[in-house]
Design a protein around this motif. Structure first.
Motif, PDB file in Angstrom:
ATOM      1  N   ALA A 206      14.699 -31.528 -38.683  1.00  0.00           N
ATOM      2  CA  ALA A 206      14.922 -30.949 -37.354  1.00  0.00           C
ATOM      3  C   ALA A 206      14.630 -29.448 -37.367  1.00  0.00           C
TER       4      ALA A 206
ATOM      5  N   ILE B  33      18.613 -32.829 -41.043  1.00  0.00           N
ATOM      6  CA  ILE B  33      18.767 -31.445 -40.578  1.00  0.00           C
ATOM      7  C   ILE B  33      17.537 -30.629 -40.951  1.00  0.00           C
TER       8      ILE B  33
ATOM      9  N   LYS C 206      17.325 -36.777 -33.852  1.00  0.00           N
ATOM     10  CA  LYS C 206      17.492 -37.368 -35.182  1.00  0.00           C
ATOM     11  C   LYS C 206      18.726 -38.258 -35.250  1.00  0.00           C
TER      12      LYS C 206
ATOM     13  N   THR D 115      27.259 -30.725 -33.309  1.00  0.00           N
ATOM     14  CA  THR D 115      26.427 -31.927 -33.240  1.00  0.00           C
ATOM     15  C   THR D 115      26.249 -32.540 -34.620  1.00  0.00           C
ATOM     16  N   ILE D 116      26.024 -31.682 -35.613  1.00  0.00           N
ATOM     17  CA  ILE D 116      25.892 -32.167 -36.993  1.00  0.00           C
ATOM     18  C   ILE D 116      27.169 -32.874 -37.434  1.00  0.00           C
TER      19      ILE D 116
ATOM     20  N   ILE E 149      25.135 -35.955 -39.276  1.00  0.00           N
ATOM     21  CA  ILE E 149      23.704 -35.902 -39.587  1.00  0.00           C
ATOM     22  C   ILE E 149      23.525 -35.438 -41.031  1.00  0.00           C
TER      23      ILE E 149
ATOM     24  N   CYS F   9      25.092 -26.774 -32.023  1.00  0.00           N
ATOM     25  CA  CYS F   9      24.293 -27.396 -33.095  1.00  0.00           C
ATOM     26  C   CYS F   9      25.186 -27.781 -34.272  1.00  0.00           C
TER      27      CYS F   9
ATOM     28  N   HIS G 189      16.328 -31.439 -31.317  1.00  0.00           N
ATOM     29  CA  HIS G 189      15.841 -32.183 -32.485  1.00  0.00           C
ATOM     30  C   HIS G 189      16.998 -32.817 -33.270  1.00  0.00           C
ATOM     31  N   LEU G 190      18.124 -32.132 -33.342  1.00  0.00           N
ATOM     32  CA  LEU G 190      19.291 -32.716 -34.011  1.00  0.00           C
ATOM     33  C   LEU G 190      19.758 -33.973 -33.279  1.00  0.00           C
TER      34      LEU G 190
END
Length: 493
Positions: free
Chosen positions: A343, A340, A82, A329-330, A335, A326, A78-79
Protein backbone atom coordinates in the motif's frame (compact mmCIF):
# COMPACT_ATOMS: atom_id res chain seq x y z
CA UNK A 1 5.60 41.45 -27.35
CA UNK A 2 5.73 41.68 -23.55
CA UNK A 3 2.33 39.98 -23.37
CA UNK A 4 3.60 37.04 -25.45
CA UNK A 5 6.63 36.71 -23.18
CA UNK A 6 4.47 36.91 -20.05
CA UNK A 7 2.10 34.21 -21.21
CA UNK A 8 4.87 31.93 -22.58
CA UNK A 9 5.00 29.60 -19.52
CA UNK A 10 1.26 28.89 -19.87
CA UNK A 11 1.54 28.46 -23.65
CA UNK A 12 4.41 26.04 -23.02
CA UNK A 13 2.07 23.82 -21.03
CA UNK A 14 -0.35 23.65 -23.96
CA UNK A 15 2.38 22.87 -26.45
CA UNK A 16 3.85 20.04 -24.40
CA UNK A 17 0.50 18.48 -23.50
CA UNK A 18 -1.27 18.68 -26.85
CA UNK A 19 1.40 18.87 -29.52
CA UNK A 20 4.15 16.77 -27.98
CA UNK A 21 1.75 14.61 -25.87
CA UNK A 22 3.87 14.94 -22.74
CA UNK A 23 2.73 14.30 -19.17
CA UNK A 24 1.55 17.00 -16.76
CA UNK A 25 4.74 16.39 -14.77
CA UNK A 26 7.00 17.27 -17.70
CA UNK A 27 4.77 20.15 -18.73
CA UNK A 28 4.88 21.60 -15.22
CA UNK A 29 8.66 21.35 -14.96
CA UNK A 30 9.06 22.85 -18.43
CA UNK A 31 6.75 25.77 -17.63
CA UNK A 32 8.63 26.43 -14.40
CA UNK A 33 11.92 26.45 -16.33
CA UNK A 34 10.51 28.89 -18.90
CA UNK A 35 9.30 31.22 -16.14
CA UNK A 36 12.77 31.20 -14.55
CA UNK A 37 14.48 31.87 -17.90
CA UNK A 38 12.19 34.83 -18.58
CA UNK A 39 13.22 36.43 -15.27
CA UNK A 40 16.89 35.96 -16.19
CA UNK A 41 16.85 36.91 -19.89
CA UNK A 42 14.36 39.80 -20.04
CA UNK A 43 14.49 43.25 -18.50
CA UNK A 44 10.70 43.69 -18.32
CA UNK A 45 10.26 40.77 -15.91
CA UNK A 46 13.71 40.64 -14.34
CA UNK A 47 14.12 39.07 -10.92
CA UNK A 48 17.29 38.54 -8.96
CA UNK A 49 18.19 34.94 -8.24
CA UNK A 50 17.20 35.52 -4.64
CA UNK A 51 13.72 36.54 -5.83
CA UNK A 52 13.41 33.44 -8.02
CA UNK A 53 14.55 31.25 -5.14
CA UNK A 54 12.11 32.93 -2.73
CA UNK A 55 9.15 32.48 -5.11
CA UNK A 56 10.10 28.86 -5.81
CA UNK A 57 10.35 27.96 -2.13
CA UNK A 58 7.06 29.73 -1.42
CA UNK A 59 5.43 27.74 -4.21
CA UNK A 60 6.81 24.45 -2.88
CA UNK A 61 5.57 25.28 0.62
CA UNK A 62 2.06 26.04 -0.63
CA UNK A 63 2.09 22.78 -2.58
CA UNK A 64 3.16 20.92 0.56
CA UNK A 65 -0.14 21.86 2.22
CA UNK A 66 -1.93 19.74 -0.39
CA UNK A 67 0.74 17.06 -0.63
CA UNK A 68 0.66 16.44 3.14
CA UNK A 69 -3.06 15.71 3.05
CA UNK A 70 -3.10 13.77 -0.20
CA UNK A 71 -0.32 11.40 0.80
CA UNK A 72 -2.26 10.00 3.72
CA UNK A 73 -5.55 10.20 1.79
CA UNK A 74 -4.16 7.97 -0.94
CA UNK A 75 -2.51 5.71 1.65
CA UNK A 76 -5.82 5.29 3.49
CA UNK A 77 -7.51 4.18 0.27
CA UNK A 78 -4.82 1.60 -0.52
CA UNK A 79 -4.91 0.24 3.04
CA UNK A 80 -8.69 -0.17 2.88
CA UNK A 81 -8.39 -1.75 -0.53
CA UNK A 82 -5.82 -4.25 0.75
CA UNK A 83 -8.09 -5.03 3.71
CA UNK A 84 -11.04 -5.75 1.41
CA UNK A 85 -13.11 -2.92 2.88
CA UNK A 86 -13.74 -1.31 -0.51
CA UNK A 87 -15.00 -4.64 -1.89
CA UNK A 88 -17.26 -5.08 1.12
CA UNK A 89 -18.79 -1.64 0.57
CA UNK A 90 -19.32 -2.46 -3.10
CA UNK A 91 -20.99 -5.77 -2.29
CA UNK A 92 -23.20 -4.09 0.27
CA UNK A 93 -24.43 -1.59 -2.31
CA UNK A 94 -25.04 -4.25 -4.94
CA UNK A 95 -26.96 -6.47 -2.52
CA UNK A 96 -28.97 -3.68 -0.95
CA UNK A 97 -31.22 -3.41 -3.98
CA UNK A 98 -31.71 -4.92 -7.42
CA UNK A 99 -32.77 -1.52 -8.79
CA UNK A 100 -29.90 -0.40 -11.01
CA UNK A 101 -30.84 3.28 -10.83
CA UNK A 102 -30.87 3.24 -7.02
CA UNK A 103 -27.53 1.45 -7.08
CA UNK A 104 -26.23 4.12 -9.43
CA UNK A 105 -27.51 6.95 -7.23
CA UNK A 106 -25.82 5.43 -4.18
CA UNK A 107 -22.56 5.25 -6.09
CA UNK A 108 -22.66 8.60 -7.90
CA UNK A 109 -24.13 10.84 -5.18
CA UNK A 110 -22.94 8.94 -2.11
CA UNK A 111 -20.03 6.54 -2.41
CA UNK A 112 -17.99 8.32 -5.11
CA UNK A 113 -18.03 11.72 -3.34
CA UNK A 114 -17.05 9.96 -0.09
CA UNK A 115 -14.01 8.28 -1.65
CA UNK A 116 -13.02 11.43 -3.53
CA UNK A 117 -13.42 13.61 -0.43
CA UNK A 118 -11.17 11.37 1.65
CA UNK A 119 -8.66 10.19 -0.98
CA UNK A 120 -8.74 12.67 -3.86
CA UNK A 121 -6.65 12.19 -7.00
CA UNK A 122 -9.66 10.83 -8.95
CA UNK A 123 -9.43 7.67 -6.84
CA UNK A 124 -13.23 7.39 -6.70
CA UNK A 125 -13.33 6.59 -10.41
CA UNK A 126 -11.00 3.62 -9.86
CA UNK A 127 -13.53 2.25 -7.36
CA UNK A 128 -16.85 3.15 -8.98
CA UNK A 129 -16.21 2.10 -12.59
CA UNK A 130 -15.40 -1.57 -11.81
CA UNK A 131 -18.47 -1.75 -9.54
CA UNK A 132 -20.66 -0.45 -12.36
CA UNK A 133 -19.29 -3.08 -14.72
CA UNK A 134 -19.95 -5.77 -12.08
CA UNK A 135 -23.52 -4.47 -11.84
CA UNK A 136 -24.02 -5.11 -15.56
CA UNK A 137 -23.24 -1.77 -17.22
CA UNK A 138 -21.28 -1.78 -20.48
CA UNK A 139 -17.68 -0.58 -20.50
CA UNK A 140 -18.55 2.73 -22.17
CA UNK A 141 -21.45 3.45 -19.80
CA UNK A 142 -19.36 2.50 -16.77
CA UNK A 143 -16.55 4.81 -17.91
CA UNK A 144 -18.90 7.73 -18.59
CA UNK A 145 -20.84 7.36 -15.34
CA UNK A 146 -17.64 6.77 -13.35
CA UNK A 147 -16.09 9.98 -14.69
CA UNK A 148 -19.30 11.95 -14.13
CA UNK A 149 -19.38 10.68 -10.54
CA UNK A 150 -16.32 12.86 -9.81
CA UNK A 151 -18.66 15.72 -8.97
CA UNK A 152 -17.20 16.47 -5.53
CA UNK A 153 -13.71 17.47 -6.70
CA UNK A 154 -13.85 20.91 -4.98
CA UNK A 155 -13.89 18.96 -1.69
CA UNK A 156 -11.57 16.17 -2.83
CA UNK A 157 -9.05 14.90 -0.24
CA UNK A 158 -10.62 17.18 2.34
CA UNK A 159 -10.75 20.19 -0.01
CA UNK A 160 -7.00 20.49 -0.63
CA UNK A 161 -7.48 22.12 -4.05
CA UNK A 162 -9.88 24.64 -2.56
CA UNK A 163 -7.45 25.28 0.31
CA UNK A 164 -4.62 25.91 -2.18
CA UNK A 165 -6.92 28.29 -4.07
CA UNK A 166 -7.74 30.16 -0.87
CA UNK A 167 -4.05 30.37 0.12
CA UNK A 168 -2.80 31.45 -3.32
CA UNK A 169 -5.62 33.89 -4.01
CA UNK A 170 -5.76 35.27 -0.46
CA UNK A 171 -9.47 34.40 -0.26
CA UNK A 172 -11.04 33.23 3.05
CA UNK A 173 -11.43 29.46 2.88
CA UNK A 174 -15.02 29.46 4.11
CA UNK A 175 -15.99 32.05 1.49
CA UNK A 176 -14.40 30.04 -1.30
CA UNK A 177 -15.98 26.79 -0.10
CA UNK A 178 -19.45 28.27 0.28
CA UNK A 179 -19.30 30.17 -3.01
CA UNK A 180 -18.15 27.03 -4.82
CA UNK A 181 -21.01 25.07 -3.25
CA UNK A 182 -23.63 27.60 -4.36
CA UNK A 183 -22.35 27.64 -7.94
CA UNK A 184 -21.97 23.83 -8.00
CA UNK A 185 -25.54 22.97 -6.94
CA UNK A 186 -27.08 23.25 -10.44
CA UNK A 187 -24.02 21.42 -11.77
CA UNK A 188 -24.70 18.54 -9.35
CA UNK A 189 -28.25 18.34 -10.70
CA UNK A 190 -26.93 18.34 -14.26
CA UNK A 191 -24.33 15.61 -13.67
CA UNK A 192 -26.73 13.30 -11.83
CA UNK A 193 -29.38 13.68 -14.53
CA UNK A 194 -26.70 12.88 -17.13
CA UNK A 195 -25.64 9.76 -15.18
CA UNK A 196 -29.22 8.49 -14.85
CA UNK A 197 -29.89 9.20 -18.53
CA UNK A 198 -26.77 7.26 -19.56
CA UNK A 199 -27.87 4.34 -17.38
CA UNK A 200 -31.54 4.14 -18.31
CA UNK A 201 -32.52 6.89 -20.73
CA UNK A 202 -35.58 9.10 -20.44
CA UNK A 203 -37.63 6.28 -19.00
CA UNK A 204 -35.35 6.06 -15.97
CA UNK A 205 -35.62 9.81 -15.45
CA UNK A 206 -39.42 9.65 -15.62
CA UNK A 207 -39.75 6.64 -13.33
CA UNK A 208 -37.12 7.62 -10.76
CA UNK A 209 -37.48 11.39 -10.59
CA UNK A 210 -38.56 11.26 -6.94
CA UNK A 211 -35.51 9.23 -5.89
CA UNK A 212 -33.20 11.39 -8.02
CA UNK A 213 -34.68 14.53 -6.43
CA UNK A 214 -34.26 13.14 -2.90
CA UNK A 215 -30.60 12.21 -3.42
CA UNK A 216 -29.84 15.58 -5.02
CA UNK A 217 -31.70 17.57 -2.38
CA UNK A 218 -29.92 15.71 0.40
CA UNK A 219 -26.43 16.04 -1.05
CA UNK A 220 -26.77 19.65 -2.23
CA UNK A 221 -28.37 20.93 0.96
CA UNK A 222 -25.85 19.06 3.11
CA UNK A 223 -22.79 20.31 1.27
CA UNK A 224 -24.12 23.87 1.36
CA UNK A 225 -24.82 23.81 5.09
CA UNK A 226 -21.58 22.07 6.04
CA UNK A 227 -19.52 24.59 4.06
CA UNK A 228 -21.38 27.43 5.74
CA UNK A 229 -21.56 26.23 9.33
CA UNK A 230 -19.15 23.34 9.99
CA UNK A 231 -16.01 22.95 7.88
CA UNK A 232 -15.07 23.28 4.22
CA UNK A 233 -12.64 20.37 4.62
CA UNK A 234 -15.36 18.07 5.98
CA UNK A 235 -18.23 19.22 3.77
CA UNK A 236 -17.80 16.52 1.13
CA UNK A 237 -17.36 13.70 3.64
CA UNK A 238 -20.35 14.67 5.78
CA UNK A 239 -22.64 15.33 2.82
CA UNK A 240 -21.72 11.94 1.34
CA UNK A 241 -22.32 10.05 4.59
CA UNK A 242 -25.71 11.68 5.09
CA UNK A 243 -26.68 10.98 1.47
CA UNK A 244 -25.64 7.34 1.79
CA UNK A 245 -27.60 7.01 5.04
CA UNK A 246 -30.80 8.50 3.62
CA UNK A 247 -30.35 6.53 0.39
CA UNK A 248 -30.05 3.25 2.28
CA UNK A 249 -33.10 4.16 4.37
CA UNK A 250 -35.13 4.67 1.19
CA UNK A 251 -33.90 1.36 -0.21
CA UNK A 252 -34.79 -0.47 3.02
CA UNK A 253 -38.28 1.01 2.98
CA UNK A 254 -38.79 -0.09 -0.61
CA UNK A 255 -37.37 -3.55 0.06
CA UNK A 256 -39.04 -4.08 3.43
CA UNK A 257 -41.15 -6.93 2.13
CA UNK A 258 -38.49 -8.29 -0.22
CA UNK A 259 -36.85 -11.52 1.01
CA UNK A 260 -33.77 -10.83 -1.10
CA UNK A 261 -32.69 -8.23 1.42
CA UNK A 262 -31.91 -11.09 3.81
CA UNK A 263 -28.88 -11.92 1.66
CA UNK A 264 -27.35 -8.51 2.27
CA UNK A 265 -24.31 -8.26 4.53
CA UNK A 266 -25.07 -7.69 8.20
CA UNK A 267 -25.04 -4.04 9.35
CA UNK A 268 -21.94 -4.64 11.49
CA UNK A 269 -19.98 -5.51 8.34
CA UNK A 270 -20.74 -2.27 6.57
CA UNK A 271 -20.09 -0.28 9.73
CA UNK A 272 -16.69 -1.89 10.04
CA UNK A 273 -15.97 -1.27 6.35
CA UNK A 274 -16.69 2.46 6.60
CA UNK A 275 -15.33 2.88 10.15
CA UNK A 276 -12.09 4.62 9.01
CA UNK A 277 -14.17 7.27 7.25
CA UNK A 278 -16.45 7.65 10.24
CA UNK A 279 -13.50 7.97 12.62
CA UNK A 280 -11.81 10.50 10.34
CA UNK A 281 -15.01 12.55 10.28
CA UNK A 282 -15.33 12.47 14.08
CA UNK A 283 -11.69 13.45 14.61
CA UNK A 284 -11.83 16.44 12.29
CA UNK A 285 -15.22 17.58 13.59
CA UNK A 286 -13.96 17.56 17.17
CA UNK A 287 -10.78 19.39 16.17
CA UNK A 288 -12.87 22.11 14.50
CA UNK A 289 -15.82 22.36 16.88
CA UNK A 290 -14.17 22.18 20.33
CA UNK A 291 -12.52 25.61 20.84
CA UNK A 292 -9.94 24.59 23.52
CA UNK A 293 -8.78 21.65 21.40
CA UNK A 294 -8.71 23.77 18.26
CA UNK A 295 -6.56 26.36 20.02
CA UNK A 296 -4.18 23.68 21.31
CA UNK A 297 -3.79 22.06 17.87
CA UNK A 298 -3.17 25.43 16.23
CA UNK A 299 -0.56 26.39 18.83
CA UNK A 300 1.61 23.24 18.85
CA UNK A 301 3.78 21.61 16.18
CA UNK A 302 3.34 24.60 13.90
CA UNK A 303 5.73 25.14 10.99
CA UNK A 304 6.11 28.90 10.57
CA UNK A 305 8.28 30.64 8.00
CA UNK A 306 7.36 34.34 8.15
CA UNK A 307 9.72 35.26 5.31
CA UNK A 308 7.58 33.09 3.01
CA UNK A 309 4.25 34.04 4.61
CA UNK A 310 3.84 30.35 5.39
CA UNK A 311 2.28 28.67 8.39
CA UNK A 312 1.08 25.08 8.78
CA UNK A 313 -0.27 23.60 12.01
CA UNK A 314 0.78 20.00 11.43
CA UNK A 315 -1.58 18.37 13.93
CA UNK A 316 -4.51 20.63 13.05
CA UNK A 317 -4.25 19.83 9.33
CA UNK A 318 -6.55 17.11 7.92
CA UNK A 319 -3.33 15.34 6.92
CA UNK A 320 -2.59 14.49 10.54
CA UNK A 321 -6.06 13.04 11.11
CA UNK A 322 -5.76 11.04 7.91
CA UNK A 323 -2.48 9.68 9.30
CA UNK A 324 -4.25 8.71 12.56
CA UNK A 325 -7.03 7.07 10.51
CA UNK A 326 -4.41 5.08 8.57
CA UNK A 327 -2.95 3.74 11.83
CA UNK A 328 -6.40 2.81 13.13
CA UNK A 329 -7.26 1.15 9.81
CA UNK A 330 -4.21 -1.09 10.15
CA UNK A 331 -5.35 -2.02 13.65
CA UNK A 332 -9.07 -2.48 12.86
CA UNK A 333 -8.48 -4.73 9.86
CA UNK A 334 -5.27 -6.31 11.21
CA UNK A 335 -3.40 -5.58 8.00
CA UNK A 336 -0.11 -7.46 7.79
CA UNK A 337 3.26 -5.88 7.16
CA UNK A 338 3.53 -7.06 3.55
CA UNK A 339 0.17 -5.53 2.64
CA UNK A 340 1.18 -2.27 4.35
CA UNK A 341 4.38 -2.18 2.32
CA UNK A 342 2.48 -2.75 -0.92
CA UNK A 343 0.00 0.00 0.00
CA UNK A 344 2.87 2.35 0.83
CA UNK A 345 4.63 1.68 -2.47
CA UNK A 346 1.39 2.19 -4.42
CA UNK A 347 0.85 5.47 -2.56
CA UNK A 348 4.33 6.73 -3.36
CA UNK A 349 3.87 5.82 -7.03
CA UNK A 350 0.79 8.06 -7.22
CA UNK A 351 1.92 10.78 -4.82
CA UNK A 352 5.44 11.64 -6.00
CA UNK A 353 4.41 12.79 -9.52
CA UNK A 354 1.55 14.78 -8.01
CA UNK A 355 3.81 16.48 -5.46
CA UNK A 356 6.43 17.43 -8.06
CA UNK A 357 3.86 18.57 -10.62
CA UNK A 358 1.90 20.68 -8.16
CA UNK A 359 5.09 22.23 -6.78
CA UNK A 360 6.18 23.14 -10.31
CA UNK A 361 2.83 24.75 -11.16
CA UNK A 362 2.61 26.70 -7.91
CA UNK A 363 6.24 27.83 -8.14
CA UNK A 364 5.66 28.91 -11.76
CA UNK A 365 2.62 30.91 -10.64
CA UNK A 366 4.55 32.55 -7.79
CA UNK A 367 7.45 33.51 -10.09
CA UNK A 368 5.03 34.96 -12.66
CA UNK A 369 3.33 36.97 -9.93
CA UNK A 370 6.61 38.21 -8.41
CA UNK A 371 8.00 39.21 -11.82
CA UNK A 372 4.85 41.09 -12.85
CA UNK A 373 3.84 38.66 -15.61
CA UNK A 374 0.49 37.87 -14.00
CA UNK A 375 -0.26 41.56 -13.49
CA UNK A 376 0.44 42.32 -17.16
CA UNK A 377 -1.75 39.46 -18.38
CA UNK A 378 -4.53 40.54 -16.04
CA UNK A 379 -4.28 44.18 -17.15
CA UNK A 380 -4.47 43.32 -20.85
CA UNK A 381 -7.31 40.83 -20.30
CA UNK A 382 -9.22 43.43 -18.31
CA UNK A 383 -8.71 46.13 -20.94
CA UNK A 384 -9.73 43.88 -23.83
CA UNK A 385 -12.73 42.16 -22.23
CA UNK A 386 -13.85 44.54 -19.50
CA UNK A 387 -16.55 43.06 -17.30
CA UNK A 388 -17.10 40.48 -20.06
CA UNK A 389 -14.17 38.66 -18.45
CA UNK A 390 -16.74 37.22 -16.03
CA UNK A 391 -17.86 34.90 -18.86
CA UNK A 392 -14.29 33.81 -19.63
CA UNK A 393 -13.29 33.23 -16.01
CA UNK A 394 -14.84 29.72 -15.64
CA UNK A 395 -13.27 28.69 -18.96
CA UNK A 396 -9.82 29.67 -17.71
CA UNK A 397 -10.34 27.56 -14.61
CA UNK A 398 -11.66 24.70 -16.73
CA UNK A 399 -8.63 24.94 -18.98
CA UNK A 400 -6.37 24.36 -16.00
CA UNK A 401 -8.47 21.44 -14.76
CA UNK A 402 -8.56 19.89 -18.22
CA UNK A 403 -4.82 20.24 -18.73
CA UNK A 404 -3.66 19.02 -15.33
CA UNK A 405 -6.51 16.74 -14.23
CA UNK A 406 -6.18 18.43 -10.85
CA UNK A 407 -8.12 21.21 -9.15
CA UNK A 408 -5.03 21.86 -7.06
CA UNK A 409 -2.79 22.27 -10.09
CA UNK A 410 -5.33 24.42 -11.90
CA UNK A 411 -5.78 26.77 -8.94
CA UNK A 412 -2.03 26.99 -8.56
CA UNK A 413 -1.72 28.04 -12.21
CA UNK A 414 -4.56 30.49 -12.61
CA UNK A 415 -6.17 31.73 -9.40
CA UNK A 416 -3.68 34.60 -9.05
CA UNK A 417 -4.54 35.67 -12.59
CA UNK A 418 -8.26 35.53 -11.81
CA UNK A 419 -7.94 37.54 -8.59
CA UNK A 420 -5.68 40.20 -10.11
CA UNK A 421 -7.97 40.58 -13.13
CA UNK A 422 -10.92 41.05 -10.79
CA UNK A 423 -9.02 43.79 -8.99
CA UNK A 424 -8.20 45.47 -12.30
CA UNK A 425 -11.92 45.47 -13.14
CA UNK A 426 -13.04 46.51 -9.64
CA UNK A 427 -14.95 43.24 -9.39
CA UNK A 428 -15.14 41.13 -6.21
CA UNK A 429 -12.05 38.86 -6.34
CA UNK A 430 -14.06 36.18 -4.50
CA UNK A 431 -16.50 35.83 -7.41
CA UNK A 432 -13.82 35.02 -9.97
CA UNK A 433 -12.16 32.73 -7.42
CA UNK A 434 -15.46 30.81 -7.21
CA UNK A 435 -15.53 30.62 -11.01
CA UNK A 436 -11.93 29.39 -11.07
CA UNK A 437 -12.44 26.76 -8.41
CA UNK A 438 -15.66 25.31 -9.81
CA UNK A 439 -14.63 25.50 -13.45
CA UNK A 440 -11.32 23.78 -12.73
CA UNK A 441 -12.86 21.11 -10.49
CA UNK A 442 -15.66 20.03 -12.80
CA UNK A 443 -13.43 20.00 -15.89
CA UNK A 444 -10.99 17.49 -14.39
CA UNK A 445 -13.34 14.62 -15.28
CA UNK A 446 -12.66 15.28 -18.98
CA UNK A 447 -8.88 15.63 -18.70
CA UNK A 448 -6.99 13.45 -21.20
CA UNK A 449 -5.22 11.51 -18.42
CA UNK A 450 -8.55 10.65 -16.72
CA UNK A 451 -10.17 9.65 -19.99
CA UNK A 452 -7.20 7.48 -20.96
CA UNK A 453 -7.36 5.79 -17.56
CA UNK A 454 -11.12 5.31 -17.96
CA UNK A 455 -10.76 3.68 -21.36
CA UNK A 456 -8.03 1.37 -20.07
CA UNK A 457 -9.81 0.43 -16.84
CA UNK A 458 -13.10 -0.34 -18.60
CA UNK A 459 -11.37 -2.21 -21.44
CA UNK A 460 -12.58 0.13 -24.18
CA UNK A 461 -9.22 1.36 -25.43
CA UNK A 462 -10.40 1.44 -29.03
CA UNK A 463 -13.17 3.87 -28.02
CA UNK A 464 -10.99 6.33 -26.13
CA UNK A 465 -11.65 9.05 -28.73
CA UNK A 466 -15.41 8.67 -28.38
CA UNK A 467 -15.13 8.69 -24.59
CA UNK A 468 -13.14 11.94 -24.69
CA UNK A 469 -15.61 13.53 -27.12
CA UNK A 470 -18.59 12.57 -24.95
CA UNK A 471 -16.93 13.82 -21.78
CA UNK A 472 -15.97 17.13 -23.39
CA UNK A 473 -19.59 17.58 -24.47
CA UNK A 474 -20.83 16.82 -20.94
CA UNK A 475 -18.30 19.16 -19.30
CA UNK A 476 -19.12 21.94 -21.78
CA UNK A 477 -22.73 21.83 -20.57
CA UNK A 478 -21.54 22.16 -16.98
CA UNK A 479 -19.29 25.10 -17.87
CA UNK A 480 -22.18 26.93 -19.52
CA UNK A 481 -24.14 26.54 -16.29
CA UNK A 482 -21.21 27.86 -14.24
CA UNK A 483 -20.82 30.83 -16.59
CA UNK A 484 -24.52 31.69 -16.20
CA UNK A 485 -24.34 31.34 -12.41
CA UNK A 486 -21.26 33.58 -12.14
CA UNK A 487 -22.65 36.16 -14.58
CA UNK A 488 -25.98 36.19 -12.75
CA UNK A 489 -24.22 36.64 -9.41
CA UNK A 490 -22.22 39.57 -10.80
CA UNK A 491 -25.38 41.14 -12.25
CA UNK A 492 -27.11 40.97 -8.86
CA UNK A 493 -24.21 42.67 -7.03
Amino acid sequence: MEFVIAIAPILGIFILLFIFKQSSLRAGLFAYGVAVLITILTSSFALELQGVFHASIKGALIAFIAAYVLFFGIFLFHLMNKAGAIDNIARFISRSTDDKILQLLLLVVGFSPLIESTSGFGTAFLVVAPILIALGFSGMKAALIGLVSLLAVPWGALATGTIIGAESGNIPLQDLGLGSAIISIPVFVYFVIIAVYIAGGRRALRNKWKEVSLFLLTFSTSILLFNAYVSVELAGVLASLITIGIGLAVINIKAKNNEAIDDAPKPINILKAVSPYLLLTVFIMISRLVPPLEQFLNAHFVVELPEYEFSLALIYSPGFWLFVSCILTIMIFKINRKAIQHAFKATLKQWIPFAITTSAFVAMSEIMAAAGMTTLIATIAASLLGTGFVFISPLIGALGGFLTGSNTGANAMFINLQVQTAQQLSMPPELLAYAQNTGASHATMASPSRVMLGASLCNIGSQEGNLLKNMLFIVLGALLMIMMMVAGWWWML
